[in-house]
Design an enzyme around this catalytic site. Sequence first.
Site, PDB file in Angstrom:
ATOM      1  N   ASP A  62      -8.555   7.748   8.476  1.00 41.68           N
ATOM      2  CA  ASP A  62      -9.450   6.626   8.090  1.00 41.68           C
ATOM      3  C   ASP A  62      -9.848   5.734   9.257  1.00 41.68           C
ATOM      4  O   ASP A  62     -10.812   4.842   9.067  1.00 41.68           O
ATOM      5  CB  ASP A  62      -9.173   5.890   6.805  1.00 41.68           C
ATOM      6  CG  ASP A  62     -10.363   4.996   6.238  1.00 41.68           C
ATOM      7  OD1 ASP A  62     -11.380   5.641   6.131  1.00 41.68           O
ATOM      8  OD2 ASP A  62     -10.097   4.021   5.852  1.00 41.68           O
ATOM      9  N   HIS A  67     -13.443   4.204   8.530  1.00 40.24           N
ATOM     10  CA  HIS A  67     -12.385   3.191   7.938  1.00 40.24           C
ATOM     11  C   HIS A  67     -13.186   2.534   6.402  1.00 40.24           C
ATOM     12  O   HIS A  67     -13.708   1.423   6.550  1.00 40.24           O
ATOM     13  CB  HIS A  67     -12.758   1.946   8.965  1.00 40.24           C
ATOM     14  CG  HIS A  67     -11.706   0.872   8.973  1.00 40.24           C
ATOM     15  ND1 HIS A  67     -11.168   0.373   9.927  1.00 40.24           N
ATOM     16  CD2 HIS A  67     -11.202   0.439   7.684  1.00 40.24           C
ATOM     17  CE1 HIS A  67     -10.247  -0.864   9.646  1.00 40.24           C
ATOM     18  NE2 HIS A  67     -10.149  -0.684   8.279  1.00 40.24           N
ATOM     19  N   ILE A  68     -12.926   3.188   5.468  1.00 48.83           N
ATOM     20  CA  ILE A  68     -13.350   2.831   4.180  1.00 48.83           C
ATOM     21  C   ILE A  68     -12.336   2.764   3.161  1.00 48.83           C
ATOM     22  O   ILE A  68     -12.599   2.799   1.989  1.00 48.83           O
ATOM     23  CB  ILE A  68     -14.549   4.019   3.815  1.00 48.83           C
ATOM     24  CG1 ILE A  68     -13.553   5.312   3.679  1.00 48.83           C
ATOM     25  CG2 ILE A  68     -15.670   3.940   4.569  1.00 48.83           C
ATOM     26  CD1 ILE A  68     -14.582   6.419   2.945  1.00 48.83           C
ATOM     27  N   GLY A  69     -10.877   2.379   3.611  1.00 46.68           N
ATOM     28  CA  GLY A  69      -9.980   2.002   2.731  1.00 46.68           C
ATOM     29  C   GLY A  69     -10.240   1.118   1.676  1.00 46.68           C
ATOM     30  O   GLY A  69      -9.886   1.479   0.512  1.00 46.68           O
ATOM     31  N   GLU A  85     -13.622   2.130  16.944  1.00 47.90           N
ATOM     32  CA  GLU A  85     -14.193   2.647  15.724  1.00 47.90           C
ATOM     33  C   GLU A  85     -15.731   2.196  15.908  1.00 47.90           C
ATOM     34  O   GLU A  85     -15.881   0.951  16.086  1.00 47.90           O
ATOM     35  CB  GLU A  85     -13.948   1.856  14.514  1.00 47.90           C
ATOM     36  CG  GLU A  85     -12.692   2.812  14.110  1.00 47.90           C
ATOM     37  CD  GLU A  85     -11.660   1.997  12.884  1.00 47.90           C
ATOM     38  OE1 GLU A  85     -12.325   1.101  12.300  1.00 47.90           O
ATOM     39  OE2 GLU A  85     -10.775   2.280  12.546  1.00 47.90           O
ATOM     40  N   ILE A  88       0.887  -1.313   0.059  1.00 50.19           N
ATOM     41  CA  ILE A  88       0.062  -0.018   0.128  1.00 50.19           C
ATOM     42  C   ILE A  88       0.782   1.207  -0.012  1.00 50.19           C
ATOM     43  O   ILE A  88       0.821   2.234  -0.754  1.00 50.19           O
ATOM     44  CB  ILE A  88      -0.903  -0.190   0.953  1.00 50.19           C
ATOM     45  CG1 ILE A  88      -2.084  -1.242   0.917  1.00 50.19           C
ATOM     46  CG2 ILE A  88      -1.782   1.320   1.039  1.00 50.19           C
ATOM     47  CD1 ILE A  88      -2.891  -1.754   2.433  1.00 50.19           C
ATOM     48  N   ILE A  99      -3.978   5.723   7.483  1.00 50.13           N
ATOM     49  CA  ILE A  99      -4.862   4.613   6.713  1.00 50.13           C
ATOM     50  C   ILE A  99      -4.730   3.304   7.121  1.00 50.13           C
ATOM     51  O   ILE A  99      -5.180   2.412   6.642  1.00 50.13           O
ATOM     52  CB  ILE A  99      -4.735   4.969   5.337  1.00 50.13           C
ATOM     53  CG1 ILE A  99      -3.331   4.853   4.746  1.00 50.13           C
ATOM     54  CG2 ILE A  99      -5.257   6.338   4.886  1.00 50.13           C
ATOM     55  CD1 ILE A  99      -3.305   4.616   3.223  1.00 50.13           C
ATOM     56  N   ARG A 151      -4.146   1.419  10.991  1.00 50.81           N
ATOM     57  CA  ARG A 151      -4.944   1.227  12.368  1.00 50.81           C
ATOM     58  C   ARG A 151      -4.813   2.329  13.363  1.00 50.81           C
ATOM     59  O   ARG A 151      -4.020   2.753  13.416  1.00 50.81           O
ATOM     60  CB  ARG A 151      -4.527  -0.114  12.964  1.00 50.81           C
ATOM     61  CG  ARG A 151      -4.832  -1.509  12.144  1.00 50.81           C
ATOM     62  CD  ARG A 151      -6.403  -1.906  12.051  1.00 50.81           C
ATOM     63  NE  ARG A 151      -6.608  -2.842  11.405  1.00 50.81           N
ATOM     64  CZ  ARG A 151      -6.922  -3.094   9.939  1.00 50.81           C
ATOM     65  NH1 ARG A 151      -6.894  -1.849   9.279  1.00 50.81           N
ATOM     66  NH2 ARG A 151      -7.181  -4.083   9.538  1.00 50.81           N
TER      67      ARG A 151
HETATM   68  O1  LIG Z   1      -8.464  -2.266   6.740  1.00 50.80           O
HETATM   69  C1  LIG Z   1      -8.505  -3.043   5.809  1.00 50.80           C
HETATM   70  C2  LIG Z   1      -7.582  -4.115   5.803  1.00 50.80           C
HETATM   71  O2  LIG Z   1      -7.241  -4.680   6.797  1.00 50.80           O
HETATM   72  O3  LIG Z   1      -7.623  -4.675   4.534  1.00 50.80           O
END
Ligand SMILES: O=CC(=O)O
Length: 328
Positions: A268, A292-294, A273, A162, A242, A244
């Site tokens: 995010d 938390h919409i990654g 949460e 990522i 993005i 945790r």
């Molecule tokens: O939060 C998203 C993931 O862990 O893929």
Amino acid sequence: MGEQELPGVLILEIGGECGVLESHVAFLRKHFSLITMKEFLQNKEKWSEKTESIFVFERRPVIDRELLESLPNLKVIGNSGVGVNHLDLKLISSFGVKVTNTPHAVSDSTADIGMALMLASARRLVEGYHIAVSPDTKDFAVDWLGVEVTRATLGIIGMGSIGYKVAKRAKAFDMKILYHNRSQRKEKEEQAVGAVYCKKIEDLLQQSDFVMLVVNLTPETHKLIGKRELEFMKPTATLINICRGAVVDQDALVEALQNGVIRAAALDVTYPEPLPRDHPLLKLKNVTLTPHIGTATVKALRMMTEEAVDNILAVLQDLPVPSEVIPK
Ligand SMILES: O=CC(=O)O
């Protein structure tokens, strides 16, 4: 193949916050006999021997000793998502059960949300929206200004898949890219995007206009960014998370945002949460929040299910497993 010959996969539920998307159910049924947790608990005798795998979605802890003890033929837990901090890897592996995750499926959509948050925070998009819809046009003043992303310095903490995709996107904005990685230097990635490695996290924090967190949550990264680290950042800098929530000491972050230690944060992920409705992060104008919409895109979710299924089937068929998570 008749349905009864398919291996059993246990899922939490269909739909809801942590269940399998309804539109993926038919796909899963091609490969497995699907059992929901409710069905399992109602009829353990029928299902406990038949269940060879569990399909879990991202973030909810459901796998405890009692469940593991009731599944004697369990071989694999396929996590749909990359983060596995909600799973007790040591406990699971003590039952001889493998854990897999889906790093490939999530990387584009999560990198996109990182860029979206960076741009939204830099250009004060959410505040701008509220001004645009406000009945009082006087809300907008000439000194209402944002900062530029183009040619700014981005510090990426965690150059995994990522982090690297964020770097590729940032390159298109002519950003200067710094990165810090705990495990190893990534020379191929450095060359591809012109990223500069900072051995010391402090060097990255001191130089960056935007600091983006893209690490796994482990005991080593828990509260990686606290008061001390925030104080290394520029007062004009923005923190973007993005990965945790618990990678950041949230109380220290609130203090830093209230006192101008840093300019802004774009998150995010938080803990918990969702945040309690009276949490100070919800009241600060210099905070951009998303829930938390990654990975919350149609494509990413579909790819996550497919990658998780590939992993589970590989374990069940004794083939090389594409993405196994090995407990450290
Ligand atoms: O939060 C998203 C993931 O862990 O893929």
